[in-house]
Scaffold this motif. Sequence first.
Motif, PDB file in Angstrom:
ATOM      1  N   LEU A 262       0.825  -1.213   0.000  1.00 12.73           N
ATOM      2  CA  LEU A 262       0.000   0.000   0.000  1.00 12.73           C
ATOM      3  C   LEU A 262       0.860   1.265   0.000  1.00 12.73           C
ATOM      4  CD1 LEU A 262      -2.794  -1.207   2.430  1.00 12.73           C
ATOM      5  CD2 LEU A 262      -3.065  -0.723  -0.001  1.00 12.73           C
ATOM      6  N   LYS A 265       2.164   1.724  -3.529  1.00 15.39           N
ATOM      7  CA  LYS A 265       1.110   2.225  -4.425  1.00 15.39           C
ATOM      8  C   LYS A 265       0.847   3.709  -4.185  1.00 15.39           C
ATOM      9  CE  LYS A 265      -1.288  -2.223  -4.754  1.00 15.39           C
ATOM     10  NZ  LYS A 265      -2.468  -2.984  -4.344  1.00 15.39           N
ATOM     11  N   GLN A 266       0.854   4.104  -2.920  1.00 15.09           N
ATOM     12  CA  GLN A 266       0.652   5.518  -2.588  1.00 15.09           C
ATOM     13  C   GLN A 266       1.789   6.369  -3.155  1.00 15.09           C
ATOM     14  OE1 GLN A 266      -1.934   6.978  -1.280  1.00 15.09           O
ATOM     15  NE2 GLN A 266      -1.076   9.039  -1.048  1.00 15.09           N
ATOM     16  N   TYR A 277      -3.791   6.181  -4.581  1.00 18.39           N
ATOM     17  CA  TYR A 277      -3.770   5.160  -5.620  1.00 18.39           C
ATOM     18  C   TYR A 277      -5.154   4.934  -6.236  1.00 18.39           C
ATOM     19  CZ  TYR A 277      -2.328   0.924  -8.065  1.00 18.39           C
ATOM     20  OH  TYR A 277      -2.036  -0.004  -9.031  1.00 18.39           O
ATOM     21  N   HIS A 557      -6.930   1.920  -0.246  1.00 18.09           N
ATOM     22  CA  HIS A 557      -6.242   2.648  -1.310  1.00 18.09           C
ATOM     23  C   HIS A 557      -6.496   4.152  -1.302  1.00 18.09           C
ATOM     24  CE1 HIS A 557      -5.995  -1.556  -2.817  1.00 18.09           C
ATOM     25  NE2 HIS A 557      -4.780  -1.136  -3.120  1.00 18.09           N
ATOM     26  N   SER A 603      -6.999  -4.042  -7.269  1.00 17.46           N
ATOM     27  CA  SER A 603      -6.664  -2.933  -6.359  1.00 17.46           C
ATOM     28  C   SER A 603      -7.515  -1.724  -6.694  1.00 17.46           C
ATOM     29  CB  SER A 603      -5.182  -2.557  -6.520  1.00 17.46           C
ATOM     30  OG  SER A 603      -4.356  -3.638  -6.223  1.00 17.46           O
ATOM     31  N   ALA A 604      -8.214  -1.193  -5.685  1.00 22.77           N
ATOM     32  CA  ALA A 604      -9.142  -0.063  -5.865  1.00 22.77           C
ATOM     33  C   ALA A 604     -10.183  -0.381  -6.928  1.00 22.77           C
ATOM     34  CB  ALA A 604      -8.378   1.216  -6.224  1.00 22.77           C
TER      35      ALA A 604
END
Length: 672
Positions: A262, A265-266, A277, A557, A603-604
């Motif tokens: 995470l 991704k951020q 993200y 996310h 993801s998201a």
Amino acid sequence: MNILTENFTPPYQSAPFNEINNEDYFPAFEKLIRESEDEIDSIVKNPSEPDFENVIEALAYSGEKLDRVSNIFFNLNSAETSDELQHIAQEVSPILTEYSSKISQNEALFRKIKIVYDQKDHYNLNEEQQMLLNETYKGFVRSGALLNEVDKEKLKKINMDLSLKSLQFGQNVLASTNNYFKHITRKSDLAGIPETIIEQYAEEAKERNLEGWVVTLQYPSYIPLMTYAENRGLRKELALANGKKSFDGGEFDNQDLIKDLLQLKQQKAELLGYENYAEYVLEERMAKSPAKVLDFLNELLTKAKPYAEKEIEELKSLAKTDGIDEIQGYDHAYYAEKLRKAKYDLNDEELRPYFPLNHVQDAVFGLANTLFGLTFKERNDIPKYHDDVKVYEVKENDEYKALLYVDYFPRKGKRAGAWMTSYKNQYRKNGENSRPHISIVCNFTKPTKDTPSLLTFQEVTTLFHEFGHALHGILADTQYPTLSGTSVKWDFVELPSQFLENFCYEPEFLKTFAKHYQTGEVLPNEKIEKIEQSKNFMEGYQTMRQLGFGILDMNYHTKVGELATMSIKDFEDKYTKAIQLYPSNPETAMSPSFSHIFQGGYSAGYYSYKWAEVLDADAFHYFKENGIFNPKIAAKYKILLSSGGTKDPMELYKNFRGSEPKVESLLKRAFG
């Protein structure tokens, strides 16, 4: 000679699984990466003025052989892995990520793309070409083409770390799943469980050279125990083991890995100019923004929660008759099945004999023939990666359309769940329509020495779901591989799969294939009516469960900063509190095995299952109004499927339906 770098010679240039050795992979990747880089160099060094054909189109067709070998390797790493393959994956992933970063951050290449993009009005491009140009330009920008050199290096490192850590996440879940088994020596502990399942447990024990019975965390083993075992202690023990997957502080624990993923991704999102993200991901989805997704999920939550609470109250009343004052999550499946039996006089084990796998497969193939004119013929001369796999040649009007691989049964080398994937994309080039090779992978109940594979009704809908995805690939008919088949916006990709599930509940269709494997008796009308009536059984609970996954995913996310001071368990509890219908157990968490968002592509994007339910409910309502086998509507739907990502998905949907989808269609189907 390395078979992976040669032109494949089996029928339809299918993958030569029987000739591939593990030691072929790494040198093949190295060689094919070099060849693909040469293709990129030739685009960059082309002295002609940049135009659509010599830049955008050339790029779309580049790297075909590398893509094929990547598909073969990573598909096998999911369906038939080994320690050796997993080790190779750890070596190969960084070099593939580096290769991808090299292309996306190639300044000379991007300059040419930008020249063509800036002059797009000067070219006489058709709709698909315009889409390819726009997607190519956006893809490079979103991959860091506009960043300075320092930030490009940072992004490259982030992408490499993400690749390795997501791979490690999946390997941990698989190892954690495989490491647990429950050895049972007294048959009385299995009271309530159907004999066919007990026989399956005995086979598992025999495979491990043990006396008695063995239950594992593989779904065809785990779910029946949770559904039928009268032994509450055993249900609790298995539920705890399942809830502790990669959450026990041991070798395969994923909690720190989640935080790392995470954070990465951020960092990637911020580097590219996004707040988080989810903002980055949703820019390329139908939903567009986290706020819109959360509004959508919360609207459904408000509608579904009263139904869910009422359902749980019914289960609590039933549990009280067994002296249970506080029902727990591990009691849910058991009492839900009891309630379903009481309400509809129906249970999965009664239905199993009517759904032998071969009948269900024939039915889904027949449906594809009725709607789209497709035929399926098994080919025994095409190489397979495991004896369980079958390969079918798909034709339309006697013309070759695709290959379909089906792989139905659980193995230690196969990850849990069910999925559709592709070994070869469809595209058109130099007057030839190169057809796709599609695969369906499931984990259905295995046949035993006495019975064929008999599916639960849920497994029937799972096969239809994955076959819906397969049709998206099989019917693909686009110019460019990057816009073909399932290469669509992520929240549109579940429409074809969820749409096809609807047919499982249609009496006129069910009667064509729901036949007893021994007697040939058609599933009686009263049971078919019960299936129809029970279609929305526990729909409130199931909706809440899906919404919980979607809400948790979106918060992971968008609120990664909170995790610095919180445990994974506390974060999970905080953001699923609104959907919790049972007490939370401090010893379990689902996030450490939530492979969809930490290993897969959701993801998201987990919300897209519910988003697509609106689409599929609305689409099937259109069929229902006009006849579920209506040829004119099927022809319009076929255009939607074959178009892949060549048009905006909402435009595709409106061309098919005549209007935008209505959320009321889903609410009406779910709650009446």
